[in-house]
Write a protein that holds these residues in place. Structure first.
Motif, PDB file in Angstrom:
ATOM      1  N   VAL A   1       3.793  11.936   4.505  1.00  0.00           N
ATOM      2  CA  VAL A   1       2.489  11.514   3.970  1.00  0.00           C
ATOM      3  C   VAL A   1       2.687  10.658   2.730  1.00  0.00           C
ATOM      4  O   VAL A   1       2.054   9.608   2.554  1.00  0.00           O
ATOM      5  CB  VAL A   1       1.603  12.745   3.652  1.00  0.00           C
ATOM      6  N   LYS A   2       3.615  11.083   1.868  1.00  0.00           N
ATOM      7  CA  LYS A   2       3.903  10.325   0.649  1.00  0.00           C
ATOM      8  C   LYS A   2       4.437   8.939   0.996  1.00  0.00           C
ATOM      9  O   LYS A   2       4.018   7.917   0.430  1.00  0.00           O
ATOM     10  CB  LYS A   2       4.903  11.107  -0.201  1.00  0.00           C
ATOM     11  N   ASN A   3       5.346   8.876   1.975  1.00  0.00           N
ATOM     12  CA  ASN A   3       5.899   7.581   2.391  1.00  0.00           C
ATOM     13  C   ASN A   3       4.814   6.674   2.972  1.00  0.00           C
ATOM     14  O   ASN A   3       4.764   5.471   2.693  1.00  0.00           O
ATOM     15  CB  ASN A   3       7.006   7.783   3.422  1.00  0.00           C
TER      16      ASN A   3
ATOM     17  N   ILE B   1       3.468   3.063   1.727  1.00  0.00           N
ATOM     18  CA  ILE B   1       3.335   1.866   2.573  1.00  0.00           C
ATOM     19  C   ILE B   1       1.956   1.250   2.384  1.00  0.00           C
ATOM     20  O   ILE B   1       1.819   0.022   2.239  1.00  0.00           O
ATOM     21  CB  ILE B   1       3.574   2.240   4.056  1.00  0.00           C
ATOM     22  N   VAL B   2       0.924   2.131   2.365  1.00  0.00           N
ATOM     23  CA  VAL B   2      -0.440   1.632   2.135  1.00  0.00           C
ATOM     24  C   VAL B   2      -0.522   0.942   0.788  1.00  0.00           C
ATOM     25  O   VAL B   2      -1.110  -0.134   0.646  1.00  0.00           O
ATOM     26  CB  VAL B   2      -1.462   2.788   2.228  1.00  0.00           C
ATOM     27  N   SER B   3       0.096   1.563  -0.238  1.00  0.00           N
ATOM     28  CA  SER B   3       0.086   0.977  -1.580  1.00  0.00           C
ATOM     29  C   SER B   3       0.789  -0.393  -1.576  1.00  0.00           C
ATOM     30  O   SER B   3       0.313  -1.345  -2.197  1.00  0.00           O
ATOM     31  CB  SER B   3       0.770   1.930  -2.560  1.00  0.00           C
ATOM     32  N   SER B   4       1.911  -0.485  -0.851  1.00  0.00           N
ATOM     33  CA  SER B   4       2.640  -1.759  -0.776  1.00  0.00           C
ATOM     34  C   SER B   4       1.824  -2.822  -0.051  1.00  0.00           C
ATOM     35  O   SER B   4       1.807  -3.996  -0.446  1.00  0.00           O
ATOM     36  CB  SER B   4       3.972  -1.544  -0.052  1.00  0.00           C
ATOM     37  N   LEU B   5       1.130  -2.419   1.030  1.00  0.00           N
ATOM     38  CA  LEU B   5       0.270  -3.364   1.755  1.00  0.00           C
ATOM     39  C   LEU B   5      -0.838  -3.889   0.853  1.00  0.00           C
ATOM     40  O   LEU B   5      -1.166  -5.078   0.861  1.00  0.00           O
ATOM     41  CB  LEU B   5      -0.319  -2.685   2.992  1.00  0.00           C
ATOM     42  N   LEU B   6      -1.418  -2.957   0.068  1.00  0.00           N
ATOM     43  CA  LEU B   6      -2.468  -3.375  -0.871  1.00  0.00           C
ATOM     44  C   LEU B   6      -1.906  -4.345  -1.901  1.00  0.00           C
ATOM     45  O   LEU B   6      -2.558  -5.323  -2.300  1.00  0.00           O
ATOM     46  CB  LEU B   6      -3.079  -2.159  -1.558  1.00  0.00           C
ATOM     47  N   SER B   7      -0.676  -4.093  -2.343  1.00  0.00           N
ATOM     48  CA  SER B   7      -0.044  -4.971  -3.334  1.00  0.00           C
ATOM     49  C   SER B   7       0.216  -6.357  -2.745  1.00  0.00           C
ATOM     50  O   SER B   7      -0.028  -7.384  -3.397  1.00  0.00           O
ATOM     51  CB  SER B   7       1.261  -4.332  -3.815  1.00  0.00           C
TER      52      SER B   7
ATOM     53  N   HIS C   1      -1.738   5.630  -4.948  1.00  0.00           N
ATOM     54  CA  HIS C   1      -0.507   6.080  -5.593  1.00  0.00           C
ATOM     55  C   HIS C   1      -0.689   7.468  -6.215  1.00  0.00           C
ATOM     56  O   HIS C   1       0.223   8.302  -6.173  1.00  0.00           O
ATOM     57  CB  HIS C   1      -0.078   5.079  -6.668  1.00  0.00           C
ATOM     58  N   SER C   2      -1.895   7.714  -6.804  1.00  0.00           N
ATOM     59  CA  SER C   2      -2.136   9.030  -7.412  1.00  0.00           C
ATOM     60  C   SER C   2      -2.079  10.134  -6.370  1.00  0.00           C
ATOM     61  O   SER C   2      -1.575  11.233  -6.634  1.00  0.00           O
ATOM     62  CB  SER C   2      -3.487   9.052  -8.133  1.00  0.00           C
ATOM     63  N   MET C   3      -2.573   9.855  -5.147  1.00  0.00           N
ATOM     64  CA  MET C   3      -2.481  10.847  -4.073  1.00  0.00           C
ATOM     65  C   MET C   3      -1.045  10.990  -3.590  1.00  0.00           C
ATOM     66  O   MET C   3      -0.578  12.099  -3.275  1.00  0.00           O
ATOM     67  CB  MET C   3      -3.400  10.463  -2.912  1.00  0.00           C
TER      68      MET C   3
END
Length: 625
Positions: free
Chosen positions: A437-439, A443-449, A472-474
């Motif tokens: 889940v963290k990974n 990935i979602v955070s990287s896509l947003l970036s 990222h906080s989650m």
């Protein structure tokens, strides 16, 4: 006495309870308006008459039940039922007492339940069900502690002292008795139950062979009983004094105590006390060697106990003493029957001691009926054979039990190892899930970036960055779960440290803004930790965006503390405040998200904009299962 009355609640507001006080109450209660004062007076009459005469007490109780029913006074009707139960159980009507006490439960207030549970405990004690009696004593103790009621706690400890005494755990019984007396003395009123506790504590001292201390507590109890006319307590104490004087060899004092025990039991019209009085007298006659007199007294004790007597503890004791008296008087047949009844009542089927004694009595009875040395030798041989067979059977049973125990322990060890293996596998899988889940969140955070890199519109770019921070906080929560020892809770102090460092670093304000974290280590369930993390993310982000314009330096204070069942989250800064014109540049989504999360946590948010912006959020702490 229409508007002004001299009545004070007995042993609550006053301990002025002389010989004539109940007569005064009886004369005055009819002159008081039908209300709680009259009911209280009548209930005092009913309850405290049970210390002098049970039938008179029941008559007043029935008046109270009738009056409260006519006036639809449900609570007071229940209180009179508690009094009725207390009287019925002392009349040996244990089933009826239990029924009315159970009916009263739904009517009375919580403050009455400790006393109600005490009476239910007495019912089970009289039935010989000491485990259930102890359960009700503990319920009364729990209620007393919740209500900070010294009297209720003192009565509960007194009951436990008495129950431990009956179970022959005298040191524990003494400890609880002394604890009860201390609470009574703190309460400041010497009443019926204080006198009873002195008697119970004396019983434990007597069983521990500390005769002088036992005498001192008995004498103190007698002073209180005679002062207030508590016939039931006086009969109790004089019964124990018969035993004490017998142990000391002061048989004339023992006889006088026995006469007093019978006198107060007859005044009270209480067969339970009368039965125990004759039991104590019979024991004393046994010690004196007056076996004929002992048999008479013990038979009178057993005859006094009706079919509904219920208390196998004292009844079995009476049969045991009767068996001893018969045996000492060479009446072995009746001794055998008495000891058989004793064994039945004590539910000690074929124990080594009982079997040995009954076999011995049987042999002695046979010898008394026959003559000659040959018959005696045959009886002794038979006795030895029976004993040997019994020992052989017991040995085989013990070996079988040991074998079964060994197999059971071996099976349990195997089961425990299997469970440990399964738990380890489940723990590994849960950690792997949190890791993935963290990974995925990273990935979602990287896509947003990546998406943000191609956006020109500053408002959209800001929204994308905000989403990235939230994700990222989650992700940090799940990282802590798979790296930590516990899979269901998150330690919030360390999490806040990491989260605040990440946010400040993201905004490039490491040198400009300092986050002051003031809290102890605190573990929260993951379901509550995630929304709190999102809230803190939004509040710190808002402070960084709006509180410190033009590279202004400042502090952000962050705290999460427990206060009872509540959690209090505090985020405040010393910036320019919420009402600054700069605040209007935002989209408002962060504020809306915070409000939604606070509502999700069933919390309440307070916003203060004096000298910076402060946000306080209170919500219930939902503990992890």
């Amino acid at each position: 006495m229409s508007s002004v009355h001299p009545y004070k609640k007995v042993f609550v507001e006053t301990d002025n309870f002389g010989a004539s006080y109940l007569d005064t109450l009886e004369h005055c209660y009819n002159q008081v308006k039908i209300d709680s004062v009259q009911f209280s007076m009548l209930n005092d009459l009913a309850y405290y008459w049970h210390t002098r005469n049970l039938n008179t007490a029941m008559a007043f109780t029935k008046k109270g039940l009738q009056l409260t029913s006519l006036n639809n006074e449900l609570t007071w009707n229940g209180r009179f039922q508690i009094t009725q139960g207390a009287i019925l159980l002392r009349m040996e009507k244990l089933d009826s007492a239990k029924i009315v006490l159970e009916l009263a439960k739904a009517k009375v207030e919580q403050s009455d339940l400790a006393f109600l549970n005490t009476q239910l405990g007495y019912v089970y004690e009289r039935r010989g069900q000491l485990d259930k009696a102890a359960d009700y004593a503990l319920k009364a103790l729990d209620l007393g502690e919740k209500l900070n009621n010294n009297k209720a706690m003192a009565m509960a400890y007194s009951d436990l002292s008495n129950l431990f005494w009956k179970q022959a755990k005298f040191e524990t019984g003494l400890e609880y008795g002394l604890r009860s007396l201390k609470l009574f003395e703190d309460w400041g009123i010497t009443d019926l139950d204080y006198g009873f506790t002195l008697y119970v504590t004396g019983n434990n001292y007597l069983a521990l062979e500390d005769y002088e201390e036992a005498r001192r507590y008995y004498e103190h109890s007698i002073i209180i009983g005679e002062r207030y006319g508590f016939y039931n307590n006086l009969s109790d104490v004089y019964i124990s004094l018969v035993d004490l004087y017998s142990y000391l060899g002061e048989f004339e004092n023992a006889r006088e105590a026995g006469r007093n025990a019978v006198k107060y039991a007859e005044l009270l019209e209480n067969n339970f006390m009368l039965m125990r009085s004759w039991l104590a007298i019979g024991k004393m006659q046994n010690k004196c060697g007056n076996y004929e007199e002992a048999i008479k007294g013990l038979k009178k004790s057993i005859t006094t106990a009706t079919e509904d007597f219920g208390d196998a503890y004292y009844l079995s004791d009476a049969h045991k003493e009767l068996g001893r008296a018969y045996a000492s008087n060479n009446d072995y047949k009746n001794a055998y029957n008495a000891f058989s009844e004793y064994d039945s009542l004590k539910n000690e089927v074929f124990t080594a001691e009982a079997d040995h004694r009954i076999s011995q009595l049987r042999t002695e009875f046979d010898v008394a009926q026959k003559e000659g040395t040959i018959v005696l030798q045959q009886a002794q041989i038979k006795k030895q054979q029976t004993l040997q067979q019994f020992i052989t059977i017991i040995t085989v049973l013990l070996l079988l039990l040991l074998l079964l125990a060994y197999k059971a322990i071996s099976n349990n060890i195997k089961k425990n190892k299997l469970l440990q293996k399964k738990n380890s596998e489940k723990e590994f899988l849960l950690k792997e899930i949190h890791h993935r889940v963290k990974n995925n969140l990273e990935i979602v955070s990287s896509l947003l970036s990546l998406q943000a890199a191609s956006i020109v519109d500053p408002n959209v770019l800001d929204a994308m960055e905000q989403c990235q921070h939230r994700v990222h906080s989650m992700g940090m929560i799940h990282q802590k779960l798979y790296l930590g020892e516990k899979l269901a809770t998150v330690e919030m102090k360390d999490y806040f440290n990491n989260l605040s460092d990440y946010i400040i670093h993201s905004y490039g304000q490491n040198e400009q803004v300092i986050v002051d974290l003031e809290m102890d280590e605190l573990e929260l369930d993951v379901d509550i930790a995630i929304p709190i993390g999102l809230i803190v993310n939004e509040l710190i982000t808002n402070s960084l965006k709006y509180a410190f314009p033009a590279n202004r330096k400042g502090n952000i204070h962050l705290a999460l503390k427990e206060k009872g069942d509540l959690l209090i989250l505090e985020v405040r800064d010393n910036g320019i405040g919420l009402l600054s014109e700069n605040r209007a540049d935002g989209t408002g989504f962060g504020t809306h998200l915070v409000n939604l999360l606070v509502k999700q946590l069933d919390g309440k948010m307070i916003l203060v904009t004096d000298q910076g912006t402060s946000v306080y959020i209170k919500f219930l702490n939902t503990k992890a299962a």
